[in-house]
Design a protein around this motif. Structure first.
Motif, PDB file in Angstrom:
ATOM      1  N   ASP A  67       1.064  -0.855  -6.984  1.00 16.78           N
ATOM      2  CA  ASP A  67       0.394   0.436  -6.208  1.00 16.78           C
ATOM      3  C   ASP A  67      -0.167  -0.034  -4.847  1.00 16.78           C
ATOM      4  O   ASP A  67      -0.112   0.707  -4.087  1.00 16.78           O
ATOM      5  N   LYS A  68      -0.518  -1.376  -4.626  1.00 13.45           N
ATOM      6  CA  LYS A  68      -1.105  -1.882  -3.532  1.00 13.45           C
ATOM      7  C   LYS A  68       0.197  -1.807  -2.445  1.00 13.45           C
ATOM      8  O   LYS A  68      -0.216  -1.568  -1.387  1.00 13.45           O
ATOM      9  N   LEU A  69       1.208  -2.192  -2.825  1.00 15.95           N
ATOM     10  CA  LEU A  69       2.292  -2.407  -2.075  1.00 15.95           C
ATOM     11  C   LEU A  69       2.776  -0.841  -1.622  1.00 15.95           C
ATOM     12  O   LEU A  69       3.144  -0.553  -0.420  1.00 15.95           O
ATOM     13  N   ASN A  70       2.600   0.219  -2.490  1.00 20.37           N
ATOM     14  CA  ASN A  70       2.873   1.439  -2.263  1.00 20.37           C
ATOM     15  C   ASN A  70       1.690   1.978  -1.017  1.00 20.37           C
ATOM     16  O   ASN A  70       2.358   2.715  -0.393  1.00 20.37           O
ATOM     17  N   GLU A  71       0.749   1.422  -1.361  1.00 22.93           N
ATOM     18  CA  GLU A  71      -0.420   1.637  -0.305  1.00 22.93           C
ATOM     19  C   GLU A  71       0.141   1.336   1.150  1.00 22.93           C
ATOM     20  O   GLU A  71      -0.057   1.887   2.166  1.00 22.93           O
ATOM     21  N   TYR A  72       0.286   0.032   0.873  1.00 24.81           N
ATOM     22  CA  TYR A  72       0.785  -0.528   2.446  1.00 24.81           C
ATOM     23  C   TYR A  72       2.046   0.032   3.062  1.00 24.81           C
ATOM     24  O   TYR A  72       2.054   0.416   4.264  1.00 24.81           O
ATOM     25  N   LEU A  73       3.201   0.343   2.011  1.00 26.94           N
ATOM     26  CA  LEU A  73       4.158   1.182   2.954  1.00 26.94           C
ATOM     27  C   LEU A  73       3.665   2.607   3.173  1.00 26.94           C
ATOM     28  O   LEU A  73       4.456   2.929   4.462  1.00 26.94           O
ATOM     29  N   ALA A  74       2.707   3.312   2.602  1.00 25.09           N
ATOM     30  CA  ALA A  74       2.351   4.573   3.147  1.00 25.09           C
ATOM     31  C   ALA A  74       1.626   4.255   4.456  1.00 25.09           C
ATOM     32  O   ALA A  74       1.622   5.316   5.493  1.00 25.09           O
ATOM     33  N   ALA A  75       0.730   3.181   4.880  1.00 21.89           N
ATOM     34  CA  ALA A  75       0.035   3.025   5.719  1.00 21.89           C
ATOM     35  C   ALA A  75       0.744   2.140   6.918  1.00 21.89           C
ATOM     36  O   ALA A  75       0.114   2.450   8.058  1.00 21.89           O
ATOM     37  N   VAL A  76       1.784   1.545   6.641  1.00 22.74           N
ATOM     38  CA  VAL A  76       2.269   0.682   7.821  1.00 22.74           C
ATOM     39  C   VAL A  76       2.886   1.500   9.095  1.00 22.74           C
ATOM     40  O   VAL A  76       3.011   1.054  10.055  1.00 22.74           O
ATOM     41  N   GLY A  77       3.429   2.570   8.571  1.00 21.06           N
ATOM     42  CA  GLY A  77       4.161   3.234   9.564  1.00 21.06           C
ATOM     43  C   GLY A  77       3.513   3.584  10.919  1.00 21.06           C
ATOM     44  O   GLY A  77       4.102   3.399  11.909  1.00 21.06           O
ATOM     45  N   PRO A  78       2.452   4.049  10.918  1.00 26.82           N
ATOM     46  CA  PRO A  78       1.630   4.352  12.154  1.00 26.82           C
ATOM     47  C   PRO A  78       1.521   2.959  13.064  1.00 26.82           C
ATOM     48  O   PRO A  78       1.395   3.156  14.208  1.00 26.82           O
ATOM     49  N   SER A  79       1.367   1.871  12.265  1.00 22.91           N
ATOM     50  CA  SER A  79       1.278   0.613  13.324  1.00 22.91           C
ATOM     51  C   SER A  79       2.561   0.292  14.087  1.00 22.91           C
ATOM     52  O   SER A  79       2.692  -0.444  15.018  1.00 22.91           O
ATOM     53  N   LEU A  80       3.784   0.907  13.406  1.00 26.63           N
ATOM     54  CA  LEU A  80       5.037   0.612  14.388  1.00 26.63           C
ATOM     55  C   LEU A  80       5.177   1.893  15.205  1.00 26.63           C
ATOM     56  O   LEU A  80       6.286   1.638  15.969  1.00 26.63           O
ATOM     57  N   GLY A  81       4.612   3.070  15.076  1.00 29.31           N
ATOM     58  CA  GLY A  81       4.831   3.853  16.129  1.00 29.31           C
ATOM     59  C   GLY A  81       4.638   3.356  17.614  1.00 29.31           C
ATOM     60  O   GLY A  81       3.807   3.003  18.104  1.00 29.31           O
ATOM     61  N   GLY A  82       5.530   4.046  18.297  1.00 29.47           N
ATOM     62  CA  GLY A  82       5.594   3.870  19.773  1.00 29.47           C
ATOM     63  C   GLY A  82       6.257   2.573  20.165  1.00 29.47           C
ATOM     64  O   GLY A  82       6.165   2.035  21.271  1.00 29.47           O
TER      65      GLY A  82
END
Length: 95
Positions: A15-30
């Motif tokens: 569950d925590k890994l799923n939260e991370y996977l959902a949240a990490v994308g914006p940090s990679l944006g741009g």
């Protein structure tokens, strides 16, 4: 020269890994980054791995990788990865 973030881990809390996977994308944006590997089913040929999760990200250089890693955006979500996995991350420079 490209720099690679290489992560090897076992999943301790999906569950925590799923939260991370959902949240990490914006940090990679741009950012110029390629996700080369993201799997929970890596196979070890030699030695003792942390687990079967493997991730490899390619950045244009070490400075770009470290800029992302130390960014406020990524530091805001890295705790979710730490809470959901046990393992290690390394930087390797190469082509």
């Amino acid at each position: 020269m490209s720099s690679f973030l290489i992560v090897n881990a076992s999943i301790t809390d999906q569950d925590k890994l799923n939260e991370y996977l959902a949240a990490v994308g914006p940090s990679l944006g741009g950012r110029e980054v390629k996700i080369l590997v993201s799997t929970n089913e890596a196979t070890t040929l030699e030695g003792e791995p942390a687990g079967s999760r493997a991730v490899v990200l390619e950045f244009p250089d070490r400075a770009a990788l470290l800029d992302w890693y130390h960014s406020d955006d990524y530091q805001a979500v890295i705790g979710l990865r730490h809470a959901g996995t046990a393992g290690f991350a390394i930087i390797a420079d190469g082509r």
